[in-house]
Enzyme design. Structure first.
Site, PDB file in Angstrom:
ATOM      1  N   ASN A 249     -35.641 -54.672 -22.960  1.00 37.41           N
ATOM      2  CA  ASN A 249     -36.339 -55.421 -22.232  1.00 37.41           C
ATOM      3  C   ASN A 249     -35.685 -55.693 -20.861  1.00 37.41           C
ATOM      4  OD1 ASN A 249     -37.705 -57.590 -20.707  1.00 37.41           O
ATOM      5  ND2 ASN A 249     -37.307 -59.235 -22.351  1.00 37.41           N
TER       6      ASN A 249
ATOM      7  N   LYS B 150     -36.348 -56.919 -17.978  1.00 36.06           N
ATOM      8  CA  LYS B 150     -36.658 -58.197 -17.598  1.00 36.06           C
ATOM      9  C   LYS B 150     -36.812 -58.203 -15.945  1.00 36.06           C
ATOM     10  CE  LYS B 150     -34.114 -60.643 -20.973  1.00 36.06           C
ATOM     11  NZ  LYS B 150     -33.072 -61.740 -21.749  1.00 36.06           N
TER      12      LYS B 150
ATOM     13  N   HIS C  51     -41.840 -64.567 -25.188  1.00 32.93           N
ATOM     14  CA  HIS C  51     -40.255 -64.382 -25.089  1.00 32.93           C
ATOM     15  C   HIS C  51     -39.803 -65.727 -24.644  1.00 32.93           C
ATOM     16  CE1 HIS C  51     -36.452 -63.302 -23.514  1.00 32.93           C
ATOM     17  NE2 HIS C  51     -36.327 -62.314 -24.008  1.00 32.93           N
TER      18      HIS C  51
ATOM     19  N   GLU D 226     -37.774 -66.966 -22.825  1.00 27.55           N
ATOM     20  CA  GLU D 226     -37.651 -67.261 -21.402  1.00 27.55           C
ATOM     21  C   GLU D 226     -38.938 -67.859 -20.824  1.00 27.55           C
ATOM     22  OE1 GLU D 226     -34.066 -64.113 -20.832  1.00 27.55           O
ATOM     23  OE2 GLU D 226     -36.169 -63.533 -20.068  1.00 27.55           O
TER      24      GLU D 226
ATOM     25  N   GLU E  89     -35.281 -63.930 -31.732  1.00 29.23           N
ATOM     26  CA  GLU E  89     -34.168 -64.226 -30.693  1.00 29.23           C
ATOM     27  C   GLU E  89     -33.629 -65.383 -30.597  1.00 29.23           C
ATOM     28  OE1 GLU E  89     -35.080 -60.647 -27.699  1.00 29.23           O
ATOM     29  OE2 GLU E  89     -36.145 -62.420 -27.079  1.00 29.23           O
TER      30      GLU E  89
ATOM     31  N   GLY F 127     -28.368 -63.567 -23.356  1.00 26.84           N
ATOM     32  CA  GLY F 127     -27.632 -63.535 -22.191  1.00 26.84           C
ATOM     33  C   GLY F 127     -26.570 -64.614 -22.108  1.00 26.84           C
TER      34      GLY F 127
ATOM     35  N   SER G  63     -27.973 -60.613 -27.176  1.00 30.53           N
ATOM     36  CA  SER G  63     -26.633 -60.334 -26.812  1.00 30.53           C
ATOM     37  C   SER G  63     -26.372 -59.155 -27.647  1.00 30.53           C
ATOM     38  CB  SER G  63     -25.519 -61.215 -26.774  1.00 30.53           C
ATOM     39  OG  SER G  63     -25.818 -62.103 -25.699  1.00 30.53           O
TER      40      SER G  63
END
Length: 254
Positions: A10, A12, A96, A98, A166, A172, A212
């Site tokens: 991904n 992003k 996702h 985010e 996730e 991150g 990560s």
């Protein structure tokens, strides 16, 4: 047949035209396990989808990072599943963390998106995961089950769904769920699918880990029995993504 390993990258909201060309060149020149061992899917920003699709080696596939919840129309800034299908983009990432956190996408909204994308012939990487606060309060499985239920309630055919666990606290941040933590949630997710969908769906659906993942930790994570691959963020922009793809051989040789 066991579940085929799956490695998604991904990208992003990253990359210039030149940077994308370099990433593609690295992937095109990489020596990696054959397509019967691992599915490799990369997800560039929308503006690079077609150029990456046309320049990437054919056994690697591309995914969009999102699509709209229904047919196109007066939805400024959105991209429809039909548009992706018309470009022969086979995959899309939905739900996702985010987007859930920053854009307030609810479980139900994500479930609707997954169902619509599937109805238009796309394959879906559907993401679930808990925050650090939720993990520390002991509600990891309740949160992940609720997110998965919103998808399961709307999906009848799981053949084109990959479930990505996730943990939000590991995205991150450099923090990674330990192999034991990842395995525990993956096993519980599989048990949830068996109980609430079917034993067949539970045994055949790939559950991949994201958070990560890098070249240093991928082999140990890949060795867990219920970890069927990865959805990789930052490391997918770097040469070590090739090492992560190669971790598929850990599963093959297990």
């Amino acid at each position: 047949m066991g579940r085929k390993f799956f490695v998604g990258g991904n990208w992003k909201c990253n990359g210039t035209g030149e940077e994308v060309k370099k990433i593609v060149a690295t992937l095109n020149n990489a020596e990696v396990p054959s397509p019967d061992v691992v599915d490799v899917v990369v997800s560039p920003p929308f503006v690079f989808l077609t150029s990456v699709k046309s320049s990437l080696r054919p056994e690697f596939h591309v995914a969009a990072q999102n699509c709209w919840v229904k047919k196109g129309g007066a939805f400024t800034g959105e991209v429809s599943a039909e548009m992706l299908a018309s470009l022969d983009i086979p995959w899309v990432i939905l739900g996702h963390s985010e987007r859930r956190a920053l854009l307030n996408e609810s479980n139900e909204f994500v479930g609707d998106k997954v169902a619509y994308a599937l109805s238009q012939g796309l394959k879906v990487i559907a993401c679930v995961g808990e925050t650090l606060e939720q993990r520390e309060s002991g509600s990891t499985m309740a949160v992940v089950a609720e997110q998965t239920k919103a998808i399961a309630d709307r999906v009848s055919n799981w053949a084109d769904v990959v479930l990505a666990y996730e943990p939000v606290w590991a995205i991150g941040t450099g923090k990674v769920a330990s192999p034991a933590q990842a395995q525990e949630v993956h096993a519980e997710l599989r048990a949830w699918l068996s109980k609430n969908v079917s034993a067949d769906v539970a045994s055949t659906t790939r559950i991949i880990y994201g958070g990560s993942v890098n070249g240093a930790n991928c082999n140990e994570l890949a060795g867990q029995p219920d970890v069927d691959g990865f959805l990789v963020g930052g490391a997918s922009l770097k040469p070590e993504f090739v090492d992560i793809i190669k971790s598929a051989t850990v599963k093959k040789n297990a």
